[in-house]
Design a protein around this motif. Structure first.
Motif, PDB file in Angstrom:
ATOM      1  N   GLY A  45      18.717  79.892   9.344  1.00 42.58           N
ATOM      2  CA  GLY A  45      19.225  79.776   7.986  1.00 42.58           C
ATOM      3  C   GLY A  45      18.360  80.453   6.936  1.00 42.58           C
ATOM      4  N   ILE A  46      18.658  80.139   5.688  1.00 48.32           N
ATOM      5  CA  ILE A  46      17.954  80.722   4.541  1.00 48.32           C
ATOM      6  C   ILE A  46      16.461  80.450   4.619  1.00 48.32           C
ATOM      7  CG2 ILE A  46      17.761  80.698   2.032  1.00 48.32           C
ATOM      8  CD1 ILE A  46      20.699  79.596   2.030  1.00 48.32           C
ATOM      9  N   VAL A  47      16.112  79.232   5.021  1.00 46.62           N
ATOM     10  CA  VAL A  47      14.703  78.843   5.052  1.00 46.62           C
ATOM     11  C   VAL A  47      13.905  79.765   5.966  1.00 46.62           C
ATOM     12  CG1 VAL A  47      13.092  77.017   5.682  1.00 46.62           C
ATOM     13  CG2 VAL A  47      15.218  76.432   4.506  1.00 46.62           C
ATOM     14  N   TYR A  81      26.002  81.830   6.892  1.00 49.42           N
ATOM     15  CA  TYR A  81      24.659  81.256   6.776  1.00 49.42           C
ATOM     16  C   TYR A  81      24.705  79.922   6.053  1.00 49.42           C
ATOM     17  CZ  TYR A  81      24.705  82.696   1.847  1.00 49.42           C
ATOM     18  OH  TYR A  81      25.015  82.834   0.516  1.00 49.42           O
ATOM     19  N   CYS A  82      23.642  79.132   6.230  1.00 48.90           N
ATOM     20  CA  CYS A  82      23.467  77.879   5.508  1.00 48.90           C
ATOM     21  C   CYS A  82      21.969  77.657   5.308  1.00 48.90           C
ATOM     22  CB  CYS A  82      24.123  76.712   6.246  1.00 48.90           C
ATOM     23  SG  CYS A  82      23.494  76.448   7.913  1.00 48.90           S
ATOM     24  N   ILE A 104      29.955  88.528   4.190  1.00 50.75           N
ATOM     25  CA  ILE A 104      28.926  87.493   4.167  1.00 50.75           C
ATOM     26  C   ILE A 104      29.541  86.223   3.601  1.00 50.75           C
ATOM     27  CG2 ILE A 104      26.617  86.875   3.370  1.00 50.75           C
ATOM     28  CD1 ILE A 104      26.117  89.872   2.902  1.00 50.75           C
ATOM     29  N   LEU A 105      29.526  85.170   4.391  1.00 50.16           N
ATOM     30  CA  LEU A 105      30.223  83.947   4.029  1.00 50.16           C
ATOM     31  C   LEU A 105      29.247  82.779   3.943  1.00 50.16           C
ATOM     32  CD1 LEU A 105      32.983  82.665   3.488  1.00 50.16           C
ATOM     33  CD2 LEU A 105      33.274  82.404   5.959  1.00 50.16           C
ATOM     34  N   ASP A 106      29.111  82.223   2.758  1.00 44.70           N
ATOM     35  CA  ASP A 106      28.231  81.076   2.533  1.00 44.70           C
ATOM     36  C   ASP A 106      28.908  79.820   3.072  1.00 44.70           C
ATOM     37  OD1 ASP A 106      26.684  78.941   1.258  1.00 44.70           O
ATOM     38  OD2 ASP A 106      25.855  80.521  -0.008  1.00 44.70           O
ATOM     39  N   ARG A 122      24.608  73.691   9.923  1.00 39.85           N
ATOM     40  CA  ARG A 122      26.031  73.731   9.588  1.00 39.85           C
ATOM     41  C   ARG A 122      26.713  74.930  10.227  1.00 39.85           C
ATOM     42  NH1 ARG A 122      25.671  72.321   3.170  1.00 39.85           N
ATOM     43  NH2 ARG A 122      23.568  73.151   3.440  1.00 39.85           N
ATOM     44  N   CYS A 123      26.001  76.054  10.294  1.00 34.81           N
ATOM     45  CA  CYS A 123      26.588  77.258  10.888  1.00 34.81           C
ATOM     46  C   CYS A 123      26.827  77.120  12.383  1.00 34.81           C
ATOM     47  CB  CYS A 123      25.692  78.465  10.623  1.00 34.81           C
ATOM     48  SG  CYS A 123      25.780  79.033   8.923  1.00 34.81           S
ATOM     49  N   GLU A 124      26.060  76.276  13.044  1.00 38.04           N
ATOM     50  CA  GLU A 124      26.272  76.081  14.476  1.00 38.04           C
ATOM     51  C   GLU A 124      27.704  75.617  14.739  1.00 38.04           C
ATOM     52  OE1 GLU A 124      24.235  77.038  16.646  1.00 38.04           O
ATOM     53  OE2 GLU A 124      22.160  76.709  16.049  1.00 38.04           O
TER      54      GLU A 124
END
Length: 298
Positions: free
Chosen positions: A208-210, A180-181, A133-135, A186-188
């Motif tokens: 994302g997180i939201v 994720y972001c 899992i990469l932030d 940003r992940c796109e």
């Protein structure tokens, strides 16, 4: 129960904008007419925005965006609030709607991007022992909250991420990458960069997180802390199942998700400071900044 009178809209779309400067002016005029505050960035590659305003005004903005063929496919993430979460409106035209720092080798998510995982799929894949899992956010965003077991790249800006990946490639090769972001934008690009770099199993959290926090099945489970947002709220809750606080006041060490800026302007670093410690600390992040401020005032 009466609905909160204001909404916060978070959105983006990679879509062709032929004349970004003209589109910027049109967006500014629309937001000013509706009384919306926030930040919008437009570029030839699309639009990225966060706005706040009265419920009816936000609904009118969504209707206008869906009526435009260029943004008819726009997805909005919506929060309810009691007032504006931005002090003013900023609309800018730039070269990119999010900058990964690749220059002429910039990624188009419409050509290269990772596999999108729904919140339900993401929740399941986090249990995969072969997954990493990469932030994809900045370090100070991670420090306020992150998924359990997520790697924290030591970066202060998104455009530093490609270099970090090259330096840590051995840790990631052959792994299922879950990135994720905040809202997905940003992940796109970042997942597309990973695909172009030769990583074979690249996945990103859709919305994302939201969106993960809003999903009725995932309900934010196994996200620790709060989600950093770039408005006056600073942090918003995500986890409705097993919430926790991961950040601590730098002065007393007690759990605190209260981010403040250092009172010494040349520093201005964000740091965690609980309400109890603010009077004694003066909002300085360290004694060095306190001493520098005192010397400047003398």
């Amino acid at each position: 129960m009466e609905q909160p009178p204001f909404l916060v809209l978070l959105y983006y779309l990679y879509t062709d904008i032929e004349d970004p400067e003209l589109y910027r002016d049109q967006q500014r005029a629309l937001c000013e007419e509706l009384g919306l505050f926030g930040r919008i960035i437009v570029a030839k590659e699309g639009i990225n925005g966060t706005l706040s305003g009265p419920r009816s005004a936000c609904e009118a903005y969504i209707e206008a965006m869906h009526a435009d063929p260029r943004t008819a496919a726009m997805t909005f993430k919506i929060d309810e609030e009691q007032d504006h979460v931005f002090p003013k409106l900023s609309v800018k035209a730039r070269d990119e709607i999010v900058t990964l720092g690749l220059g002429d080798e910039d990624i188009s998510p419409n050509e290269y991007t990772g596999k999108h995982l729904t919140p339900k799929e993401w929740k399941e894949e986090m249990e995969n022992p072969e997954a990493v899992i990469l932030d994809a956010r900045n370090d100070y965003e991670y420090d306020l909250g992150h998924f359990k077991g997520a790697i924290r790249p030591d970066i202060g800006n998104f455009k530093e991420l490609p270099e970090w990946i090259k330096e840590h490639r051995e840790e990631l090769d052959g792994k299922k990458i879950l990135t994720y972001c905040t809202g997905g934008i940003r992940c796109e690009k970042f997942s597309g960069f990973l695909v172009k770099e030769g990583f074979e199993d690249v996945n990103q959290l859709l919305g994302g997180i939201v969106e993960y926090g809003k999903d009725p099945e995932a309900r934010g489970e196994n996200y620790d802390g709060e989600c950093y947002v770039f408005d006056q709220r600073v942090g918003v809750p995500v986890n409705h199942v097993n919430p926790s606080t991961v950040s601590h006041c730098i002065h007393c060490g007690e759990e605190s998700s209260r981010y403040v800026n250092c009172a010494y302007p040349p520093c201005n670093d964000q740091h965690f400071c609980c309400e109890k410690c603010e009077p004694a600390s003066g909002r300085y992040c360290c004694e060095k900044c306190r001493d520098a401020a005192a010397a400047a005032a003398s």
